[in-house]
Design a protein around this motif. Structure first.
Motif, PDB file in Angstrom:
ATOM      1  N   GLY A 179     -12.670   6.903   2.686  1.00 16.39           N
ATOM      2  CA  GLY A 179     -12.262   5.702   3.427  1.00 16.39           C
ATOM      3  C   GLY A 179     -12.658   4.436   2.677  1.00 16.39           C
ATOM      4  O   GLY A 179     -11.872   3.474   2.584  1.00 16.39           O
ATOM      5  N   GLU A 180     -13.851   4.466   2.122  1.00 20.47           N
ATOM      6  CA  GLU A 180     -14.356   3.306   1.372  1.00 20.47           C
ATOM      7  C   GLU A 180     -13.530   3.071   0.096  1.00 20.47           C
ATOM      8  O   GLU A 180     -13.249   1.928  -0.268  1.00 20.47           O
ATOM      9  CB  GLU A 180     -15.796   3.610   0.990  1.00 20.47           C
ATOM     10  CG  GLU A 180     -16.699   2.406   1.013  1.00 20.47           C
ATOM     11  CD  GLU A 180     -18.126   2.866   0.816  1.00 20.47           C
ATOM     12  OE1 GLU A 180     -18.639   3.563   1.702  1.00 20.47           O
ATOM     13  OE2 GLU A 180     -18.700   2.548  -0.238  1.00 20.47           O
ATOM     14  N   LEU A 236       0.834  -1.206   0.000  1.00 19.04           N
ATOM     15  CA  LEU A 236       0.000   0.000   0.000  1.00 19.04           C
ATOM     16  C   LEU A 236       0.865   1.251   0.000  1.00 19.04           C
ATOM     17  O   LEU A 236       0.405   2.330  -0.314  1.00 19.04           O
ATOM     18  CB  LEU A 236      -0.902   0.018   1.244  1.00 19.04           C
ATOM     19  CG  LEU A 236      -1.986  -1.058   1.328  1.00 19.04           C
ATOM     20  CD1 LEU A 236      -2.646  -1.040   2.700  1.00 19.04           C
ATOM     21  CD2 LEU A 236      -3.026  -0.878   0.251  1.00 19.04           C
ATOM     22  N   LYS A 268     -11.421   0.326 -12.461  1.00 22.35           N
ATOM     23  CA  LYS A 268     -12.737  -0.106 -11.975  1.00 22.35           C
ATOM     24  C   LYS A 268     -13.323   0.925 -11.009  1.00 22.35           C
ATOM     25  O   LYS A 268     -14.533   1.134 -10.982  1.00 22.35           O
ATOM     26  CB  LYS A 268     -12.643  -1.476 -11.305  1.00 22.35           C
ATOM     27  CG  LYS A 268     -12.587  -2.582 -12.335  1.00 22.35           C
ATOM     28  CD  LYS A 268     -13.025  -3.899 -11.794  1.00 22.35           C
ATOM     29  CE  LYS A 268     -13.052  -4.901 -12.954  1.00 22.35           C
ATOM     30  NZ  LYS A 268     -13.098  -6.267 -12.508  1.00 22.35           N
ATOM     31  N   PRO A 326      -4.268   4.392  -1.755  1.00 21.73           N
ATOM     32  CA  PRO A 326      -5.059   3.672  -0.756  1.00 21.73           C
ATOM     33  C   PRO A 326      -4.636   3.964   0.669  1.00 21.73           C
ATOM     34  O   PRO A 326      -5.476   4.127   1.547  1.00 21.73           O
ATOM     35  CB  PRO A 326      -4.850   2.196  -1.106  1.00 21.73           C
ATOM     36  CG  PRO A 326      -3.907   2.137  -2.236  1.00 21.73           C
ATOM     37  CD  PRO A 326      -3.727   3.504  -2.779  1.00 21.73           C
ATOM     38  N   LEU A 349      -7.179   5.445   3.343  1.00 21.92           N
ATOM     39  CA  LEU A 349      -7.531   4.677   4.547  1.00 21.92           C
ATOM     40  C   LEU A 349      -7.342   5.504   5.816  1.00 21.92           C
ATOM     41  O   LEU A 349      -8.038   5.307   6.802  1.00 21.92           O
ATOM     42  CB  LEU A 349      -6.670   3.407   4.638  1.00 21.92           C
ATOM     43  CG  LEU A 349      -7.096   2.249   3.738  1.00 21.92           C
ATOM     44  CD1 LEU A 349      -6.021   1.176   3.720  1.00 21.92           C
ATOM     45  CD2 LEU A 349      -8.418   1.647   4.182  1.00 21.92           C
ATOM     46  N   ARG A 355      -1.971  -7.035  -4.905  1.00 19.93           N
ATOM     47  CA  ARG A 355      -2.725  -7.127  -3.638  1.00 19.93           C
ATOM     48  C   ARG A 355      -3.941  -8.034  -3.810  1.00 19.93           C
ATOM     49  O   ARG A 355      -4.217  -8.885  -2.969  1.00 19.93           O
ATOM     50  CB  ARG A 355      -3.198  -5.729  -3.193  1.00 19.93           C
ATOM     51  CG  ARG A 355      -2.110  -4.834  -2.674  1.00 19.93           C
ATOM     52  CD  ARG A 355      -2.698  -3.627  -1.939  1.00 19.93           C
ATOM     53  NE  ARG A 355      -3.551  -2.797  -2.782  1.00 19.93           N
ATOM     54  CZ  ARG A 355      -3.111  -1.790  -3.523  1.00 19.93           C
ATOM     55  NH1 ARG A 355      -1.832  -1.489  -3.537  1.00 19.93           N
ATOM     56  NH2 ARG A 355      -3.947  -1.076  -4.236  1.00 19.93           N
ATOM     57  N   SER A 359     -10.140   7.436  -8.454  1.00 17.93           N
ATOM     58  CA  SER A 359      -9.292   6.346  -8.952  1.00 17.93           C
ATOM     59  C   SER A 359      -7.805   6.615  -8.716  1.00 17.93           C
ATOM     60  O   SER A 359      -6.989   5.704  -8.701  1.00 17.93           O
ATOM     61  CB  SER A 359      -9.557   6.111 -10.437  1.00 17.93           C
ATOM     62  OG  SER A 359      -9.063   7.186 -11.183  1.00 17.93           O
ATOM     63  N   ALA A 364      -2.058  -2.909  -7.303  1.00 24.99           N
ATOM     64  CA  ALA A 364      -3.458  -3.273  -7.017  1.00 24.99           C
ATOM     65  C   ALA A 364      -3.701  -4.727  -7.397  1.00 24.99           C
ATOM     66  O   ALA A 364      -4.337  -5.485  -6.656  1.00 24.99           O
ATOM     67  CB  ALA A 364      -4.403  -2.353  -7.790  1.00 24.99           C
ATOM     68  N   THR A 385     -10.512   1.354   1.107  1.00 25.35           N
ATOM     69  CA  THR A 385     -10.743  -0.074   1.357  1.00 25.35           C
ATOM     70  C   THR A 385     -10.760  -0.869   0.053  1.00 25.35           C
ATOM     71  O   THR A 385     -10.054  -1.868  -0.082  1.00 25.35           O
ATOM     72  CB  THR A 385     -12.102  -0.275   2.086  1.00 25.35           C
ATOM     73  OG1 THR A 385     -12.109   0.530   3.245  1.00 25.35           O
ATOM     74  CG2 THR A 385     -12.320  -1.724   2.453  1.00 25.35           C
ATOM     75  N   ILE A 386     -11.584  -0.396  -0.902  1.00 28.43           N
ATOM     76  CA  ILE A 386     -11.695  -1.199  -2.141  1.00 28.43           C
ATOM     77  C   ILE A 386     -10.384  -1.181  -2.932  1.00 28.43           C
ATOM     78  O   ILE A 386     -10.036  -2.157  -3.584  1.00 28.43           O
ATOM     79  CB  ILE A 386     -12.913  -0.786  -3.010  1.00 28.43           C
ATOM     80  CG1 ILE A 386     -12.836   0.678  -3.448  1.00 28.43           C
ATOM     81  CG2 ILE A 386     -14.217  -1.079  -2.311  1.00 28.43           C
ATOM     82  CD1 ILE A 386     -13.898   1.045  -4.469  1.00 28.43           C
ATOM     83  N   ALA A 387      -9.660  -0.054  -2.823  1.00 23.56           N
ATOM     84  CA  ALA A 387      -8.367   0.002  -3.523  1.00 23.56           C
ATOM     85  C   ALA A 387      -7.378  -0.952  -2.859  1.00 23.56           C
ATOM     86  O   ALA A 387      -6.638  -1.667  -3.532  1.00 23.56           O
ATOM     87  CB  ALA A 387      -7.824   1.427  -3.505  1.00 23.56           C
ATOM     88  N   SER A 388      -7.393  -0.999  -1.522  1.00 23.41           N
ATOM     89  CA  SER A 388      -6.406  -1.844  -0.842  1.00 23.41           C
ATOM     90  C   SER A 388      -6.688  -3.323  -1.061  1.00 23.41           C
ATOM     91  O   SER A 388      -5.763  -4.123  -1.113  1.00 23.41           O
ATOM     92  CB  SER A 388      -6.333  -1.507   0.645  1.00 23.41           C
ATOM     93  OG  SER A 388      -7.583  -1.744   1.231  1.00 23.41           O
ATOM     94  N   ILE A 389      -7.961  -3.696  -1.218  1.00 26.52           N
ATOM     95  CA  ILE A 389      -8.214  -5.123  -1.449  1.00 26.52           C
ATOM     96  C   ILE A 389      -8.018  -5.506  -2.914  1.00 26.52           C
ATOM     97  O   ILE A 389      -8.286  -6.638  -3.300  1.00 26.52           O
ATOM     98  CB  ILE A 389      -9.583  -5.608  -0.899  1.00 26.52           C
ATOM     99  CG1 ILE A 389     -10.743  -4.877  -1.554  1.00 26.52           C
ATOM    100  CG2 ILE A 389      -9.645  -5.499   0.587  1.00 26.52           C
ATOM    101  CD1 ILE A 389     -12.095  -5.346  -1.020  1.00 26.52           C
ATOM    102  N   GLY A 390      -7.563  -4.559  -3.728  1.00 21.89           N
ATOM    103  CA  GLY A 390      -7.111  -4.918  -5.070  1.00 21.89           C
ATOM    104  C   GLY A 390      -7.966  -4.427  -6.221  1.00 21.89           C
ATOM    105  O   GLY A 390      -7.739  -4.823  -7.364  1.00 21.89           O
ATOM    106  N   THR A 391      -8.941  -3.562  -5.950  1.00 20.06           N
ATOM    107  CA  THR A 391      -9.751  -3.040  -7.058  1.00 20.06           C
ATOM    108  C   THR A 391      -8.870  -2.135  -7.922  1.00 20.06           C
ATOM    109  O   THR A 391      -8.214  -1.225  -7.404  1.00 20.06           O
ATOM    110  CB  THR A 391     -10.954  -2.228  -6.516  1.00 20.06           C
ATOM    111  OG1 THR A 391     -11.599  -3.009  -5.522  1.00 20.06           O
ATOM    112  CG2 THR A 391     -11.931  -1.892  -7.618  1.00 20.06           C
ATOM    113  N   LEU A 392      -8.856  -2.411  -9.213  1.00 14.58           N
ATOM    114  CA  LEU A 392      -8.000  -1.628 -10.105  1.00 14.58           C
ATOM    115  C   LEU A 392      -8.513  -0.195 -10.211  1.00 14.58           C
ATOM    116  O   LEU A 392      -9.729   0.039 -10.146  1.00 14.58           O
ATOM    117  CB  LEU A 392      -7.992  -2.256 -11.503  1.00 14.58           C
ATOM    118  CG  LEU A 392      -7.313  -3.621 -11.621  1.00 14.58           C
ATOM    119  CD1 LEU A 392      -7.517  -4.183 -13.008  1.00 14.58           C
ATOM    120  CD2 LEU A 392      -5.827  -3.511 -11.310  1.00 14.58           C
ATOM    121  N   PRO A 393      -7.599   0.773 -10.391  1.00 18.91           N
ATOM    122  CA  PRO A 393      -8.037   2.170 -10.528  1.00 18.91           C
ATOM    123  C   PRO A 393      -9.093   2.343 -11.622  1.00 18.91           C
ATOM    124  O   PRO A 393     -10.025   3.130 -11.476  1.00 18.91           O
ATOM    125  CB  PRO A 393      -6.745   2.909 -10.893  1.00 18.91           C
ATOM    126  CG  PRO A 393      -5.651   2.069 -10.333  1.00 18.91           C
ATOM    127  CD  PRO A 393      -6.129   0.653 -10.409  1.00 18.91           C
TER     128      PRO A 393
END
Lengths: 236, 416
Positions: free
Chosen positions: B312-313, A56, B326, B409, B413, A83, B405, A80, B316-324
């Motif tokens: 914040g949300e 991150l 998306k 992250p 966060l 991760r 996007s 991304a 979260t979605i960026a850290s769990i791997g959602t591509l920019p």
């Protein structure tokens, strides 16, 4: 097999003209399938360390390798993707998406990150929700859940992509003791079932005994490494 | 994509009141564009229809220089018989021309033996004039309104205000005194065969006589006329036919001057209503611009708020791997959905209002014309509103979506 390797990792933040070092040269390696905890007071660098391992953030100096991949200099898109494929996250504030149900929150990474086919997805989510004891609550929204339930969902979401590594930053900070132990116990259980490496940061001294390996951080440096022969005893 | 749409919808419904307020604003804007476009275009086409179908025709041809002096109705700037024949042959061979009517327009003094007033007259062949201006006979409210013979030699159609002002009735005699192009004066007596609505010309003092009578009154011995009014098969082709005829007329040149003898004008160049029509078009454009501004500002505002509230949300979605890409798609879809569905709602409201106006048949007077508003559903306007709202929504969502996007992250966060 070493899953995480940090080689002389330093991280500094610049605030105005002031340079604040957060990590002052960390070199550790963590084997896969371990349950590792970083402990230390606030500001000791735990979260910074987790952010670097979680791809991150980027170190100011040094190298970070996760699953034999140098992640320190990845661009946004690659990091991304990395991760999404390799790392699960559990947050102190649960960070569930409020507009999605329990089921949909766990489903989110499988649809938006990994593109898992429907049938396989359903099977994996139901299996995990069953294991974390949330299958009966699958249609509820986060606002309808207690803190412990939210963190169970967060654990399921972190594990659903079958990551090699799960990072948990203060996962029990917002939970009462009993619930905190239950969540740690659940993480232990999941670690055994999926052979996933768990790394969590905490300053909660009561749950540090749960870890197999314990790193103590102070002022941006690792001051102690302890190995626990009987981890998970308290949560039992 | 299905999941992105689902999440976008849920996010919109998360702030129901805000979404509904913004959607209402856009819907009202779209409805305004549709209603204003429908009513404005209906008004324009109604007035243009009245003008072209009862008096002007779609296009007119004159001797060069006539229109510059048209207020005086000059008889010395006329189309000679030879020129008329050339023009007639040109018009007869053009399949786009439905009908044409040669006319002599002149000014005269009209007297009932007690009172005298100045009037303007159009001398016509009734059967040709009825084909060129089919609504003319509909405006003859008393007397002979037969399209083939509404004016015959010796008869005259006068407007209602002259009939009322000079106390003239059907069958009464009226004397016209006119000056011919040589300057000599002549007079003739006519019997009133029809009384028409006051719609034409300045102060509505326009009358009709037969072209043969005009030739006698004005002592025109050859086949000279002052104008030719033309009716097209398809009014929508006005510009192209006008351009074609203009080109062909250039080839008819004077024997001595070797320059084009005639000039051609569309109704727009002959009627002051063309300016009003342009103003109506301009107003429709202004309403469109207002709509664009409404959509731009409201979507931009909603999306910026949305991004700010969900930092914040996003983390979260960026850290769990959602591509920019998306994350960008998520916010874009949110803005686009809001714009598109608001535009659909607005279109439905607009169409219902137009149907209602059609049902109650709004009537009002515009000058001396009675206009009945019967707006058609402006398909082009509805399409325009939908397309422009979607485009503007996309543009307005783009900046906040890009911002979302591009967020780091780790910083997102940290945001509380």
């Amino acid at each position: 097999m070493e899953l995480v390797v940090l080689d002389n990792v330093k991280k500094s933040y610049v605030t105005g003209e002031v340079l604040t070092p957060a990590l002052k040269g960390i070199s550790i390696s963590i084997e896969s399938g371990k349950f590792v905890s970083f402990v230390g007071p606030s500001g000791s660098g735990k979260t910074t360390l987790l952010n670097l391992i979680g791809c991150l953030d980027k170190p100011t100096e040094g190298k970070v390798l996760v699953a034999n991949t140098e992640i320190s200099q990845m661009d946004r898109k690659t990091s991304a993707k990395f991760r999404g494929d390799n790392i699960g996250f559990i947050f102190q504030n649960f960070n569930l998406i409020p507009i999605l149900t329990v089921y949909e929150n766990v489903e989110y990474p499988l649809i938006m990150v990994q593109n898992v086919p429907t049938e396989k997805r359903k099977q994996r989510i139901n299996d995990l929700l069953e294991k974390v004891g949330m299958i009966d609550q699958q249609n509820k929204y986060p606002a309808q859940l207690s803190g412990g339930q939210k963190q169970r969902v967060a654990v399921a979401r972190a594990l659903v992509t079958e990551p090699k590594l799960v990072l948990a930053d203060e996962p029990t900070a917002n939970l009462d003791h009993a619930t905190a132990y239950k969540v740690i116990g659940l993480m232990h259980e999941m670690k055994k079932k999926f052979d996933t490496t768990f790394i969590f940061a905490t300053h909660d001294q009561k749950i540090v005994g749960e870890a197999e390996i314990l790193y103590t951080l102070e002022d941006g440096l690792i001051t102690q490494k302890q190995e626990n022969k009987k981890p998970g005893e308290v949560s039992k | 994509m299905k999941s992105i749409i689902k999440i976008a919808w849920r996010n919109l419904l998360r702030y129901t009141r805000r979404t509904l307020l913004t959607a209402s604003l856009i819907a009202v804007g779209v409805a305004m564009v549709i209603v204003f476009g429908g009513v404005g275009n209906s008004f324009k086409s109604e007035v243009i229809g009245i003008l072209t179908n009862s008096n002007l025709g779609d296009i007119q041809i004159h001797k060069k220089g006539y229109v510059g002096s048209i207020d005086n109705l000059p008889l010395d700037i006329s189309i000679p018989e030879k020129g008329l024949k050339k023009i007639e042959s040109l018009l007869d061979n053009n399949p786009e021309i439905k009908a044409y009517s040669p006319r002599i327009r002149f000014g005269a003094m009209a007297s009932n033996y007690v009172q005298t007033t100045g009037m303007r007259f159009t001398a016509v062949y009734p059967e040709k004039e009825s084909k060129t201006c089919p609504s003319l006979v509909e405006r003859i409210k008393e007397g002979n309104s037969n399209p083939e013979s509404f004016v015959s030699p010796g008869s005259i159609v006068i407007p209602l205000n002259i009939s009322t002002g000079m106390n003239l009735k059907l069958g009464d005699n009226i004397v016209l005194v006119a000056t011919n192009k040589d300057g000599s004066v002549n007079g003739m007596t006519f019997k009133i065969s029809g009384i028409s609505e006051n719609i034409l010309g300045p102060q509505g003092k326009d009358g009709y006589i037969h072209i043969d009578d005009a030739k006698s009154l004005l002592r025109i011995e050859n086949g000279e006329i002052t104008e030719i009014a033309i009716k097209l098969n398809n009014f929508n082709k006005l510009s192209s036919i006008y351009a074609g005829l203009k080109n062909e007329l250039k080839n008819i040149q004077g024997e001595t001057t070797a320059k084009p003898m005639f000039e051609i004008h569309t109704w727009e160049e002959l009627s002051p209503f063309a300016s009003i029509s342009k103003i109506v078009t301009l107003l429709i454009m202004v309403v469109r611009l207002v709509l664009i501004s409404i959509v731009l500002i409201s979507i931009l505002n909603v999306m910026m708020m949305s991004v700010y509230e969900r930092i914040g949300e996003i983390g979260t979605i960026a850290s769990i791997g959602t591509l920019p890409s998306k994350i960008l798609a998520l916010f874009l879809t949110e803005g686009l959905s809001l714009g598109f569905f608001s535009a659909i709602a607005g279109s439905i409201i607009g169409i219902i209002i137009i149907l209602f106006i059609n049902l109650v048949k709004l009537k009002f007077k515009f000058g001396m014309m009675e206009i009945s508003l019967a707006p058609q559903i402006p398909t082009a306007e509805v399409f325009f509103a939908l397309v422009i709202v979607v485009i503007i929504s996309a543009l307005a969502s783009l900046q906040p979506a890009f911002k979302a996007s591009k967020m780091e992250p780790v910083e997102a966060l940290r945001h509380v």
